[in-house]
Design an enzyme around this catalytic site. Sequence first.
Site, mmCIF file in Angstrom:
data_model
loop_
_atom_site.group_PDB
_atom_site.id
_atom_site.type_symbol
_atom_site.label_atom_id
_atom_site.label_comp_id
_atom_site.label_asym_id
_atom_site.label_seq_id
_atom_site.Cartn_x
_atom_site.Cartn_y
_atom_site.Cartn_z
ATOM 1 N N GLU A 99 0.814 -1.225 0.000
ATOM 2 C CA GLU A 99 0.000 0.000 0.000
ATOM 3 C C GLU A 99 0.847 1.274 0.000
ATOM 4 O OE1 GLU A 99 -2.998 0.250 3.045
ATOM 5 O OE2 GLU A 99 -3.810 2.103 2.210
ATOM 6 N N LYS A 155 -7.715 -0.257 11.198
ATOM 7 C CA LYS A 155 -7.049 -0.643 9.938
ATOM 8 C C LYS A 155 -5.815 0.224 9.742
ATOM 9 C CE LYS A 155 -6.237 -0.575 5.295
ATOM 10 N NZ LYS A 155 -5.367 0.332 4.549
ATOM 11 N N ASP A 209 3.562 -14.387 12.100
ATOM 12 C CA ASP A 209 2.239 -14.867 11.699
ATOM 13 C C ASP A 209 1.243 -13.701 11.775
ATOM 14 O OD1 ASP A 209 -0.336 -15.960 11.702
ATOM 15 O OD2 ASP A 209 0.291 -17.795 12.697
ATOM 16 N N HIS A 258 -2.008 10.768 0.735
ATOM 17 C CA HIS A 258 -2.101 9.377 0.308
ATOM 18 C C HIS A 258 -2.142 9.295 -1.213
ATOM 19 C CE1 HIS A 258 -3.208 5.196 0.228
ATOM 20 N NE2 HIS A 258 -4.313 5.487 -0.437
HETATM 21 C C1 LIG Z 1 1.780 10.989 3.116
HETATM 22 C C2 LIG Z 1 2.305 12.020 4.112
HETATM 23 C C3 LIG Z 1 3.460 11.394 4.892
HETATM 24 C C4 LIG Z 1 2.796 13.215 3.357
HETATM 25 O O1 LIG Z 1 3.134 14.168 4.312
HETATM 26 P P1 LIG Z 1 3.429 15.702 4.011
HETATM 27 O O2 LIG Z 1 3.221 16.462 5.261
HETATM 28 O O3 LIG Z 1 2.720 16.105 2.780
HETATM 29 O O4 LIG Z 1 4.897 15.606 3.583
HETATM 30 P P2 LIG Z 1 6.214 16.223 4.122
HETATM 31 O O5 LIG Z 1 6.960 16.471 2.872
HETATM 32 O O6 LIG Z 1 6.035 17.285 5.133
HETATM 33 O O7 LIG Z 1 6.842 14.941 4.870
HETATM 34 C C5 LIG Z 1 6.633 14.611 6.205
HETATM 35 C C6 LIG Z 1 7.389 13.348 6.464
HETATM 36 O O8 LIG Z 1 6.709 12.236 5.860
HETATM 37 C C7 LIG Z 1 7.651 11.324 5.313
HETATM 38 N N1 LIG Z 1 7.491 11.297 3.863
HETATM 39 C C8 LIG Z 1 6.806 12.178 3.109
HETATM 40 N N2 LIG Z 1 6.856 11.822 1.809
HETATM 41 C C9 LIG Z 1 7.572 10.711 1.726
HETATM 42 C C10 LIG Z 1 7.968 9.860 0.658
HETATM 43 N N3 LIG Z 1 7.641 10.107 -0.608
HETATM 44 N N4 LIG Z 1 8.717 8.789 0.945
HETATM 45 C C11 LIG Z 1 9.071 8.517 2.214
HETATM 46 N N5 LIG Z 1 8.729 9.278 3.272
HETATM 47 C C12 LIG Z 1 7.994 10.375 3.026
HETATM 48 C C13 LIG Z 1 9.020 11.818 5.687
HETATM 49 O O9 LIG Z 1 9.422 11.226 6.911
HETATM 50 C C14 LIG Z 1 8.770 13.281 5.879
HETATM 51 O O10 LIG Z 1 9.649 13.905 6.793
HETATM 52 P P3 LIG Z 1 11.183 14.270 6.375
HETATM 53 O O11 LIG Z 1 11.923 12.990 6.508
HETATM 54 O O12 LIG Z 1 11.129 14.760 4.959
HETATM 55 O O13 LIG Z 1 11.588 15.277 7.370
HETATM 56 C C15 LIG Z 1 1.180 12.504 5.094
HETATM 57 O O14 LIG Z 1 0.166 13.081 4.364
HETATM 58 C C16 LIG Z 1 0.630 11.394 5.940
HETATM 59 O O15 LIG Z 1 1.223 11.003 6.929
HETATM 60 N N6 LIG Z 1 -0.567 10.905 5.583
HETATM 61 C C17 LIG Z 1 -1.189 9.721 6.181
HETATM 62 C C18 LIG Z 1 -1.221 8.653 5.115
HETATM 63 C C19 LIG Z 1 -1.728 7.335 5.596
HETATM 64 O O16 LIG Z 1 -2.122 7.148 6.728
HETATM 65 N N7 LIG Z 1 -1.689 6.393 4.678
HETATM 66 C C20 LIG Z 1 -2.190 5.053 4.916
HETATM 67 C C21 LIG Z 1 -3.196 4.720 3.862
HETATM 68 S S1 LIG Z 1 -4.782 5.409 4.279
HETATM 69 C C22 LIG Z 1 -5.457 4.115 5.273
HETATM 70 O O17 LIG Z 1 -5.282 3.006 4.913
HETATM 71 C C23 LIG Z 1 -5.996 4.233 6.653
HETATM 72 C C24 LIG Z 1 -6.766 5.386 7.182
HETATM 73 C C25 LIG Z 1 -6.095 6.661 6.909
HETATM 74 O O18 LIG Z 1 -8.047 5.411 6.629
HETATM 75 C C26 LIG Z 1 -6.838 5.145 8.684
HETATM 76 C C27 LIG Z 1 -7.748 6.066 9.424
HETATM 77 O O19 LIG Z 1 -8.742 6.504 8.832
HETATM 78 O O20 LIG Z 1 -7.464 6.304 10.635
HETATM 79 N N1 LIG Z 2 -3.305 -20.492 16.418
HETATM 80 C C1 LIG Z 2 -2.124 -20.192 15.870
HETATM 81 O O1 LIG Z 2 -1.747 -19.038 15.814
HETATM 82 C C2 LIG Z 2 -1.265 -21.278 15.325
HETATM 83 C C3 LIG Z 2 -0.059 -20.943 14.746
HETATM 84 N N2 LIG Z 2 0.802 -21.914 14.289
HETATM 85 C C4 LIG Z 2 2.109 -21.623 13.710
HETATM 86 O O2 LIG Z 2 3.086 -22.017 14.682
HETATM 87 C C5 LIG Z 2 4.314 -21.356 14.429
HETATM 88 C C6 LIG Z 2 4.852 -20.758 15.709
HETATM 89 O O3 LIG Z 2 5.007 -21.767 16.654
HETATM 90 P P1 LIG Z 2 6.231 -21.707 17.640
HETATM 91 O O4 LIG Z 2 5.975 -22.713 18.680
HETATM 92 O O5 LIG Z 2 6.491 -20.324 18.097
HETATM 93 O O6 LIG Z 2 7.419 -21.999 16.659
HETATM 94 P P2 LIG Z 2 8.285 -23.279 16.450
HETATM 95 O O7 LIG Z 2 7.497 -24.515 16.419
HETATM 96 O O8 LIG Z 2 9.176 -22.981 15.313
HETATM 97 O O9 LIG Z 2 9.085 -23.336 17.829
HETATM 98 C C7 LIG Z 2 10.033 -22.403 18.168
HETATM 99 C C8 LIG Z 2 11.311 -23.134 18.435
HETATM 100 O O10 LIG Z 2 12.379 -22.199 18.466
HETATM 101 C C9 LIG Z 2 13.399 -22.737 19.262
HETATM 102 N N3 LIG Z 2 14.038 -21.640 19.988
HETATM 103 C C10 LIG Z 2 15.289 -21.210 19.774
HETATM 104 N N4 LIG Z 2 15.563 -20.154 20.556
HETATM 105 C C11 LIG Z 2 14.464 -19.922 21.304
HETATM 106 C C12 LIG Z 2 14.133 -18.933 22.264
HETATM 107 N N5 LIG Z 2 14.998 -17.996 22.638
HETATM 108 N N6 LIG Z 2 12.900 -18.934 22.791
HETATM 109 C C13 LIG Z 2 11.977 -19.858 22.399
HETATM 110 N N7 LIG Z 2 12.244 -20.819 21.503
HETATM 111 C C14 LIG Z 2 13.481 -20.853 20.948
HETATM 112 C C15 LIG Z 2 12.737 -23.735 20.221
HETATM 113 O O11 LIG Z 2 13.338 -24.980 19.940
HETATM 114 P P3 LIG Z 2 14.069 -25.847 21.040
HETATM 115 O O12 LIG Z 2 13.882 -25.202 22.381
HETATM 116 O O13 LIG Z 2 13.381 -27.164 20.947
HETATM 117 O O14 LIG Z 2 15.464 -25.853 20.595
HETATM 118 C C16 LIG Z 2 11.301 -23.769 19.815
HETATM 119 O O15 LIG Z 2 10.832 -25.078 19.717
HETATM 120 C C17 LIG Z 2 4.028 -20.292 13.419
HETATM 121 O O16 LIG Z 2 4.445 -20.775 12.146
HETATM 122 C C18 LIG Z 2 2.496 -20.193 13.452
HETATM 123 O O17 LIG Z 2 2.024 -19.719 12.213
HETATM 124 C C19 LIG Z 2 0.496 -23.232 14.417
HETATM 125 C C20 LIG Z 2 -0.695 -23.614 14.991
HETATM 126 C C21 LIG Z 2 -1.697 -22.678 15.428
#
Ligand SMILES: CC(C)(COP(=O)([O-])OP(=O)([O-])OC[C@H]1O[C@@H](n2cnc3c(N)ncnc32)[C@H](O)[C@@H]1OP(=O)([O-])[O-])[C@@H](O)C(=O)NCCC(=O)NCCSC(=O)C[C@@](C)(O)CC(=O)[O-]
Ligand SMILES: NC(=O)C1=CN([C@@H]2O[C@H](COP(=O)(O)OP(=O)(O)OC[C@H]3O[C@@H](n4cnc5c(N)ncnc54)[C@H](OP(=O)(O)O)[C@@H]3O)[C@@H](O)[C@H]2O)C=CC1
Length: 412
Positions: A73, A250, A266, A363
Amino acid sequence: MNKKFYQMTLKERLDHLNLSADSRAILEQTALDAVVANNLIENQISEFEIPLGLAQNFVINDKKILIPMATEEPSVIAAASNGARMAQSFVAEISQRLMRGQIVFYDVKNLSVLTEKIATHHDAIFKKAQEAYPSIVKRGGGLRHIDSRFFDSGFLSIDFQIDVKDAMGANIVNAILEGVSALFYEWFPDEKILFSILSNYATESLVTVTCEIPVERLSKTGDGLAVAKKIERASQFAKLDAYRAATHNKGIMNGIEAVVIATGNDSRAVNAAVHAYAARSGTYQGLGDWSVSADKLFGTLTLPLAVASVGGGTKVLEKAKVALEIMQITDAQSLAKTIAAVGLAQNLAALRALVSEGIQKGHMSLQARSLALSVGASGDEVSALTQLLRQEKKMNQALAASLLKKLREKKK
Ligand SMILES: CC(C)(COP(=O)([O-])OP(=O)([O-])OC[C@H]1O[C@@H](n2cnc3c(N)ncnc32)[C@H](O)[C@@H]1OP(=O)([O-])[O-])[C@@H](O)C(=O)NCCC(=O)NCCSC(=O)C[C@@](C)(O)CC(=O)[O-]
Ligand SMILES: NC(=O)C1=CN([C@@H]2O[C@H](COP(=O)(O)OP(=O)(O)OC[C@H]3O[C@@H](n4cnc5c(N)ncnc54)[C@H](OP(=O)(O)O)[C@@H]3O)[C@@H](O)[C@H]2O)C=CC1
């Protein structure tokens, strides 16, 4: 005998699809190791790429961090960077990180016998849990608490809270639950277990992130206080109206999901947890709170984030490993704090845009590039068409297509 689809090689699967040469060539463009791709999922035919970008300006708990985000997006990464620029720094905290699993009995015959035996035999249950997954105990994790909840219609959920360390824990929890279920079958031959499974409603893995912003940072035209007050009102309205709450959340998930995907976590699990938490009062509400005091805007966001730095896709997908390397994150809690901060920054940027110039300006100006791509612009045409689109008051596909046509005619 005909092979089933899952028994075929990749080449056989593609042959089976009977695609045009062009479409087949698209599916054949891949980057993952073929063995990884074919073994991570089932019936694999290709890969699905989305761009990976880096959000800038984040400082979380006094540490500067670049944050990889995978999203299709436009404006999401710019908005996260913009939110982080306005906030300048975030404070993130986690008080506990446990995963919950449930063993659910149904048509319970003798509730008091069941619950009393479980309550008085915790030692045996803890021992069984340890035997079911000894390696997590060696890592300092394992079963921590046992509780029970009775429901009408004869259901009883025995809830297990388990420390899964840096994993998301689904497999760890499920293995422990199945071990303990075997014990319950021995203890309660007359009772019936419906299932044993992790709960994704990770209420014992809450992260809270806060920020405070001098209002002048919210506007380039000096009306920062008015903008801040409107952001406060927008967060209040998101508590009242589910139609608005879904969009508000969202916006938060725009950022959260992008980091979750970039790190091989996940996303379904995170989404399920966050939306369940948003409905915890019985009504679906917007997450996060914004309030104004004196000349500052205060933001806070609490949400369940059971993300991992090990396990699942995190160590199998090479780019997920690089994402963690870029953030210099090696543990689950730091990742959860980072993701929560992205959620708050994303919410701030969206609300600020909504209550001031409106979402379309920022956006759509970034969306123009993807609109150009969607009508077939390529090479230099993309930036030329984007420029033309940005000069228009409203942009849509029909306009983009006609501008591209004109651009091409001019070139001839
Ligand atoms: C789009 C901006 C950032 C423009 O923002 P702006 O104020 O027109 O731009 P600006 O030139 O003043 O830039 C501000 C900063 O934005 C960043 N920035 C600015 N342009 C760029 C670019 N090209 N590439 C990378 N970064 C950019 C950058 O960090 C920049 O700071 P700087 O680093 O320049 O000091 C602003 O209007 C904004 O934040 N809008 C919000 C947009 C958004 O939320 N998009 C998500 C999609 S909409 C949605 O899905 C959900 C929603 C919105 O419905 C959720 C809700 O309703 O709550
Ligand atoms: N409802 C849900 O969300 C479900 C999700 N899943 C899926 O399960 C997966 C996640 O399961 P999860 O059990 O986390 O992953 P894994 O089965 O991959 O287990 C993690 C493994 O990492 C190892 N490990 C190494 N370092 C660490 C540490 N610091 N802390 C903990 N473990 C460590 C452990 O192995 P060891 O200790 O044996 O060496 C552990 O068994 C994802 O792919 C997910 O999509 C599956 C079923 C249902």
